[in-house]
Design an enzyme around this catalytic site. Structure first.
Site, mmCIF file in Angstrom:
data_model
loop_
_atom_site.group_PDB
_atom_site.id
_atom_site.type_symbol
_atom_site.label_atom_id
_atom_site.label_comp_id
_atom_site.label_asym_id
_atom_site.label_seq_id
_atom_site.Cartn_x
_atom_site.Cartn_y
_atom_site.Cartn_z
ATOM 1 N N VAL A 91 0.697 -1.005 -0.310
ATOM 2 C CA VAL A 91 -0.172 -0.415 -0.279
ATOM 3 C C VAL A 91 1.006 1.207 -0.210
ATOM 4 C CG1 VAL A 91 -1.666 0.980 0.971
ATOM 5 C CG2 VAL A 91 -1.805 -1.647 1.514
ATOM 6 N N VAL A 104 1.005 5.731 -1.618
ATOM 7 C CA VAL A 104 0.646 6.702 -1.939
ATOM 8 C C VAL A 104 1.797 7.930 -1.977
ATOM 9 C CG1 VAL A 104 -0.875 8.966 -1.551
ATOM 10 C CG2 VAL A 104 -1.452 6.656 -0.871
ATOM 11 N N GLY A 141 -5.400 6.787 0.551
ATOM 12 C CA GLY A 141 -5.322 6.014 1.097
ATOM 13 C C GLY A 141 -6.493 5.375 1.367
ATOM 14 N N ARG A 169 -2.878 13.495 2.179
ATOM 15 C CA ARG A 169 -3.048 14.511 2.942
ATOM 16 C C ARG A 169 -4.904 14.613 1.474
ATOM 17 N NH1 ARG A 169 -2.695 16.213 7.857
ATOM 18 N NH2 ARG A 169 -0.407 16.052 8.099
ATOM 19 N N ASN A 170 -4.926 13.527 0.919
ATOM 20 C CA ASN A 170 -6.024 13.700 -0.829
ATOM 21 C C ASN A 170 -6.886 12.735 -0.428
ATOM 22 O OD1 ASN A 170 -5.966 16.293 -2.155
ATOM 23 N ND2 ASN A 170 -3.722 15.721 -2.210
ATOM 24 N N ASN A 172 4.015 2.803 13.273
ATOM 25 C CA ASN A 172 3.949 3.692 12.270
ATOM 26 C C ASN A 172 2.775 3.415 12.829
ATOM 27 O OD1 ASN A 172 2.841 4.561 10.207
ATOM 28 N ND2 ASN A 172 3.609 2.851 8.383
ATOM 29 N N GLU A 173 2.396 4.854 13.189
ATOM 30 C CA GLU A 173 1.797 6.237 13.731
ATOM 31 C C GLU A 173 -0.217 5.922 12.782
ATOM 32 O OE1 GLU A 173 0.434 5.870 17.200
ATOM 33 O OE2 GLU A 173 1.946 4.490 17.386
ATOM 34 N N TYR A 231 -6.052 2.359 8.689
ATOM 35 C CA TYR A 231 -6.342 1.147 9.012
ATOM 36 C C TYR A 231 -7.656 1.443 9.774
ATOM 37 C CZ TYR A 231 -2.519 -0.589 5.900
ATOM 38 O OH TYR A 231 -1.982 -0.223 4.989
#
Length: 288
Positions: free
Chosen positions: A187, A189, A199, A195-196, A226-227, A233
């Site tokens: 996965v 981007v 994801g 910020r679009n 990985n915050e 998710y």
């Protein structure tokens, strides 16, 4: 995120959202001049371009040109090679070719252990990005037969019992697990499009495709620190099922992972008995 092909070790497969390596190879690159650096998890320092979000297309890959663009995006996202290194462009192409060939093999059903694999991409018209990033536009561009577009996000949906070198999910149990369980991997981007909502769009599409396949339980692996990925998710409906044993992470020389689980709504699932599937790459021209 993780790289599908064997070009990067698990310890070097750095992605924004997902950490699963569907190939299982961990052999390091032998040339020390190729320097890999972790990409920052957050992208608050990146100014997202003004995008007409109605021009986004989120779909399964239907051409090898688009698949090649997705492979190039993964190379660009998952590692950052030292620009001063000798012959860097040739090495980037080498990595992209390995990912491209490995991805074609999985999608065509030739990779043992995978029932079905689909590459899902987010694309935009080239005109929407012409002022954003010359590198993104040149390396991840393809033609859909109508206009030039750019792959700005990508993931793989893998229908299988488990992914190589990863902890396996436990749901569903019993007969049919090979057909009812799926994992997300690779996965990513483009940093210019953070910020679009790319994801979220990719995950939403993967849910719909998984439902058409008859999937009841979807999984994704993510590193414990990985915050940004965990927020993505969790907001998409995933919840923690288990954690990778610390000894396994040390043995594989990588950050410890969490396994997240999502139950797909039964109302969105079509019986797999009524589906006739044809590989999306079965009838297209080869990439030049």
């Amino acid at each position: 995120m993780a790289f599908l092909c064997s070009s990067l070790p698990s310890s070097c497969s750095i992605a924004i959202f997902n950490e699963s390596n569907t190939d299982g190879s961990r052999s390091c690159l032998s040339n020390p001049s190729w320097r890999f650096r972790f990409r920052p998890v957050a992208a608050s320092h990146i100014c997202a371009p003004a995008i007409d979000k109605s021009t986004f297309v989120i779909s399964e890959t239907v051409s090898e040109d688009e698949l090649w663009a997705a492979a190039c995006l993964r190379v660009r996202t998952f590692n950052e090679l030292n620009p001063s290194s000798y012959n860097i462009q040739d090495h980037r192409r080498y990595l992209a070719e390995r990912e491209f060939e490995a991805l074609k093999e999985r999608i065509s059903g030739k990779r043992e252990g995978f029932t079905r694999v689909s590459c899902i991409n987010a694309t935009l018209p080239l005109s929407q990005l012409s002022n954003s990033s010359e590198d993104l536009c040149s390396s991840c561009k393809f033609s859909d037969g109508i206009e030039d577009r750019v792959v700005v996000g990508s993931l793989d949906l893998n229908q299988c019992r488990w992914l190589p070198d990863e902890i396996a999910g436990t749901k569903p149990e019993g007969i049919g697990v090979d057909f009812a369980r799926a994992y997300l991997s690779n996965v990513c981007v483009a940093k210019e499009l953070h910020r679009n909502g790319v994801g979220y769009k990719l995950i939403d599409k993967s849910k719909r495709v998984a439902g058409e396949w008859g999937i009841t339980d979807m999984y994704v692996h993510v590193t414990v620190d990985n915050e940004a990925a965990k927020r993505l998710y969790m907001k998409s409906g995933f919840e923690k099922e288990s954690a990778e044993p610390a000894w396994q992470a040390r043995y594989l020389n990588r950050p410890q992972r969490l396994l997240l689980w999502l139950a797909l709504s039964t109302s969105s699932i079509m019986s797999i008995k009524h589906l006739c599937w044809l590989s999306p790459l079965a009838s297209i021209k080869s990439h030049p």
